[in-house]
Every structure is written in C-alpha cells, then in structure tokens.
Design an enzyme around this catalytic site. Structure first.
Site, PDB file in Angstrom:
ATOM      1  N   TRP A 125       0.826  -1.200   0.000  1.00  0.00           N
ATOM      2  CA  TRP A 125       0.000   0.000   0.000  1.00  0.00           C
ATOM      3  C   TRP A 125       0.862   1.252   0.000  1.00  0.00           C
ATOM      4  CZ3 TRP A 125      -3.391   2.606  -1.899  1.00  0.00           C
ATOM      5  CH2 TRP A 125      -4.241   3.508  -1.280  1.00  0.00           C
ATOM      6  N   ARG A 133      12.727  -0.073   4.461  1.00  0.00           N
ATOM      7  CA  ARG A 133      13.529  -0.633   5.549  1.00  0.00           C
ATOM      8  C   ARG A 133      14.769  -1.342   5.020  1.00  0.00           C
ATOM      9  NH1 ARG A 133      13.354  -5.622   7.674  1.00  0.00           N
ATOM     10  NH2 ARG A 133      11.440  -6.088   6.512  1.00  0.00           N
ATOM     11  N   LYS A 177      -4.481   1.255   9.330  1.00  0.00           N
ATOM     12  CA  LYS A 177      -5.858   1.014   9.767  1.00  0.00           C
ATOM     13  C   LYS A 177      -5.836   0.075  10.963  1.00  0.00           C
ATOM     14  CE  LYS A 177      -7.738   1.660   5.106  1.00  0.00           C
ATOM     15  NZ  LYS A 177      -8.444   1.046   3.959  1.00  0.00           N
ATOM     16  N   ALA A 199      -4.418  -2.624  -2.674  1.00  0.00           N
ATOM     17  CA  ALA A 199      -3.256  -1.996  -3.307  1.00  0.00           C
ATOM     18  C   ALA A 199      -3.012  -2.484  -4.726  1.00  0.00           C
ATOM     19  CB  ALA A 199      -2.018  -2.232  -2.443  1.00  0.00           C
ATOM     20  N   LYS A 207     -13.191  -3.160   9.759  1.00  0.00           N
ATOM     21  CA  LYS A 207     -13.449  -3.963   8.550  1.00  0.00           C
ATOM     22  C   LYS A 207     -12.463  -5.117   8.431  1.00  0.00           C
ATOM     23  CE  LYS A 207      -9.876  -2.275   5.975  1.00  0.00           C
ATOM     24  NZ  LYS A 207      -8.951  -2.909   5.031  1.00  0.00           N
ATOM     25  N   ASP A 249     -15.167   0.141   1.916  1.00  0.00           N
ATOM     26  CA  ASP A 249     -13.987  -0.600   2.330  1.00  0.00           C
ATOM     27  C   ASP A 249     -14.360  -1.993   2.815  1.00  0.00           C
ATOM     28  OD1 ASP A 249     -11.306  -1.011   2.794  1.00  0.00           O
ATOM     29  OD2 ASP A 249     -11.170   0.303   4.533  1.00  0.00           O
ATOM     30  N   THR A 285     -12.825  -5.457   1.203  1.00  0.00           N
ATOM     31  CA  THR A 285     -11.953  -6.265   2.042  1.00  0.00           C
ATOM     32  C   THR A 285     -12.550  -7.632   2.354  1.00  0.00           C
ATOM     33  OG1 THR A 285     -11.195  -4.207   3.059  1.00  0.00           O
ATOM     34  CG2 THR A 285     -10.568  -6.231   4.157  1.00  0.00           C
ATOM     35  N   SER A 321      -7.463  -9.443  -0.416  1.00  0.00           N
ATOM     36  CA  SER A 321      -7.507  -8.997   0.966  1.00  0.00           C
ATOM     37  C   SER A 321      -6.743  -9.971   1.862  1.00  0.00           C
ATOM     38  CB  SER A 321      -8.964  -8.896   1.440  1.00  0.00           C
ATOM     39  OG  SER A 321      -9.045  -8.852   2.854  1.00  0.00           O
TER      40      SER A 321
END
Length: 336
Positions: free
Chosen positions: A14, A34, A108, A142, A193, A246, A250, A256
């Site tokens: 994402w 990272r 989220k 995404a 969600k 959403d 999802t 998802s």
C-alpha cells in the site's frame, strides 16, 4: 496549501502504491524502505517485486533506506507502516520530520494497550493536534490501484484544508479521493473492517456461500456503526467509502490479506500456519480484534463478530463452533 515534495515512509504494497499515485499526480516522491535492496530496486529498476510483482513504477519515483535523507525537505509525510508498529517507527523518525509538514496516515487499526486510533498515536508522538493528521481510508486494495483500475478513497481530517491539499496532490485519472471531516468514523471503519473480513474468510473456508458472507458484512457494518456512533462518529460515514465501501472490498476480494487469512483458518489451518503462509504480509485484523474488543467493552457496545474473532484468533476456539453459537444468539429487532 500546495504539496509538491512528499515522503512515503514504508515500502510495502500500500505504501508503494500510494507513492505511485502521488508520483502519477506529478509530485516529487521519495519512499523510505527498511531494506536497502528494496530501495535500490524501486529507484533503479522502478519495480517492487516483493510486494507488487509485475507493476511498473514511475521513473521519477525514488527510494532510500536512509530516513533522514528521505524526509529532508518533505512538505508532506505519509506513514505507511502497520498500525501496531507505528508508534515505535514514528518515535525514531519524529526528530527528522520537517516542521510544518502535513502528516498522512495509511494505517488502519486501534493500538493495543492505549486503544488509540492512529491519528491519536501520531499526534501524541510528534506533539501536534490529532485533528491535523490526514487519514486515508476507503476500498484500498493496493494491487488493483497499482494496476490503475478505477478506485476512490476518503481523506479524513478535522482541518478540511489539509485534506483538500492531500486530495489535490493525489488525484489521478484512476484514483479519485474524496474529503471528509469525520476522522473518528473513518478510522474506526478502517480498523473494524479487517476483523469482519476475517469472519468472511472463515465462512468461505468452511464452505459457506454468498448469503453467509453478505450476512456477515451487513451485521459487521451494524456493529462497527454502533461502536463508531458511541465514540462520536457520524453515522453517515459508515454508509460511505470508508464504511461499506472498504468493508465490501476487504470482505470479498482474494487480494484482501485478512479475508485470505480467515479462509485459511476456516479451512483447517492453525493461526500459526495461516500466519506463516502470509509470507510477511500483515493481517491486521488478527491483532486489531483484541484492541477493538477492549474499546467496545469500555464503551458498553455489543460487537458479537469481533468477540467471535477474538475467540478464534486468541483463545483457540473452533470457527465452526463459534459460527453456530452466533446463529444461536437471542433473536432481536434488526435495528436494536
């Protein structure tokens, strides 16, 4: 407020996708990764094969593993790390965040322990009003957005001008962001969600069909709205992109992570086996069901699906048994 120089902290699926959206909208975007090899791949090859295989990233999108370098001169900072690691990461970065930068949260969830929403965590760490944090929500699978399939999102901020600035910075022919001032509703909808998607995945894994999934989506929306309105959210938010939009995406899509995780568990895998099969991708609902459950109990709100997912994920309960118990609950009026 024009935002031209934007930093995205996090190179997962994402975070990378949102960086692509911003770059496609004509912004100068730097991604912090990272791992140095991921940063080099994004900058040199314009791909992120670990998270978005086959997707071509904009030539102007660059990345670095040096947070100081990534944040230098940023007018907006997008936080694209998992909700439960946001506090630790942002604590390390806070001295590097330029004064006056608009902070945007993609995470989220509800933080374990503190039971704070992500905007509250951000505000606490960087010592700014949580009302100034812009929260991104809505149907945000995404992969589809990275492939430039048409999609919309919600940018929620109590300071509407900040939301509008991010809206202008991230509007493309395939990505349409709307603004909203109900941060509480958008954040709680985005966190809950993931938990409801676990239940839909488990139902699919148990062999149940569309009627069952539709029931779980609808009743999940009802308990999410109960929690949200009890905590000051606008009920209308749950009928919009951050709520039902959403939730449907999802709970229905194989893209998802939460639905896929739930399906594995419903098919007979243990929590540990399902987690290992995710390959480093985080199913936020597994952790969020703990914090959301505590938040609901503190507010005196009944959330039976969240309670059920907590039992399966953290108490070793069998999904089929939990499902039968949900169906055996006392009958009541739909809106009570």
């Amino acid at each position: 407020m024009a935002l031209e120089r934007i930093t995205v902290l996090g190179a997962g699926s994402w975070g990378t996708t949102f960086a692509k959206v911003l770059a496609d909208a004509g912004r100068e975007v730097t991604v912090w990764a990272r791992r140095a090899d991921v940063a080099d791949e994004i900058t040199v090859r314009h791909t992120n094969s670990a998270y978005l295989p086959g997707v071509r990233l904009p030539d102007g999108l660059s990345a670095t593993a040096d947070a100081g370098r990534a944040l230098a001169g940023a007018e907006a900072v997008v936080l694209a790390v998992p909700s439960q690691s946001l506090r630790d990461n942002l604590t390390r970065w806070r001295e590097l965040v330029p004064d006056g930068a608009v902070l945007v949260s993609l995470a989220k969830g509800v933080e374990l322990g503190s039971l704070k929403r992500m905007s509250q965590v951000v505000g606490e760490i960087v010592d700014m009003p949580a009302d100034d944090v812009v929260v991104v929500s809505g149907p945000n699978l995404a992969r589809e957005i990275a492939e430039e399939q048409p999609a919309a999102a919600v940018l929620a901020c109590a300071d509407h001008d900040r939301a509008v600035a991010v809206q202008q910075a991230g509007s493309t022919p395939y990505f349409r962001p709307y603004t909203n001032t109900d941060v509480v509703g958008c954040e709680l909808a985005g966190a809950c969600k993931n938990v409801i998607a676990l239940s839909c995945g488990m139902a699919a894994g148990l062999g149940f069909g569309a009627n069952t999934v539709a029931t779980l989506i609808t009743r999940g929306l009802a308990e999410t709205a109960r929690l949200g309105t009890a905590l000051g959210a606008d009920a209308l938010t749950f009928a919009g992109l951050a709520g039902v939009g959403d939730l449907v995406a999802t709970c229905s899509s194989p893209l998802s992570r939460n639905r896929t995780f739930g399906e594995r568990v419903g098919s007979g895998e243990t929590i540990e086996q399902a987690r290992a099969a995710q390959g480093g991708q985080v199913a936020e609902g597994v952790t969020s069901c703990r914090s959301i459950r505590e938040l609901a109990r503190g507010a005196g709100v009944d959330m039976p699906l969240t309670e059920a997912m907590h039992r399966v994920c953290h108490e070793g309960a069998d999904p089929a048994t939990v499902g039968a118990e949900l169906l055996g609950r006392a009958r009541k009026h739909e809106w009570s």
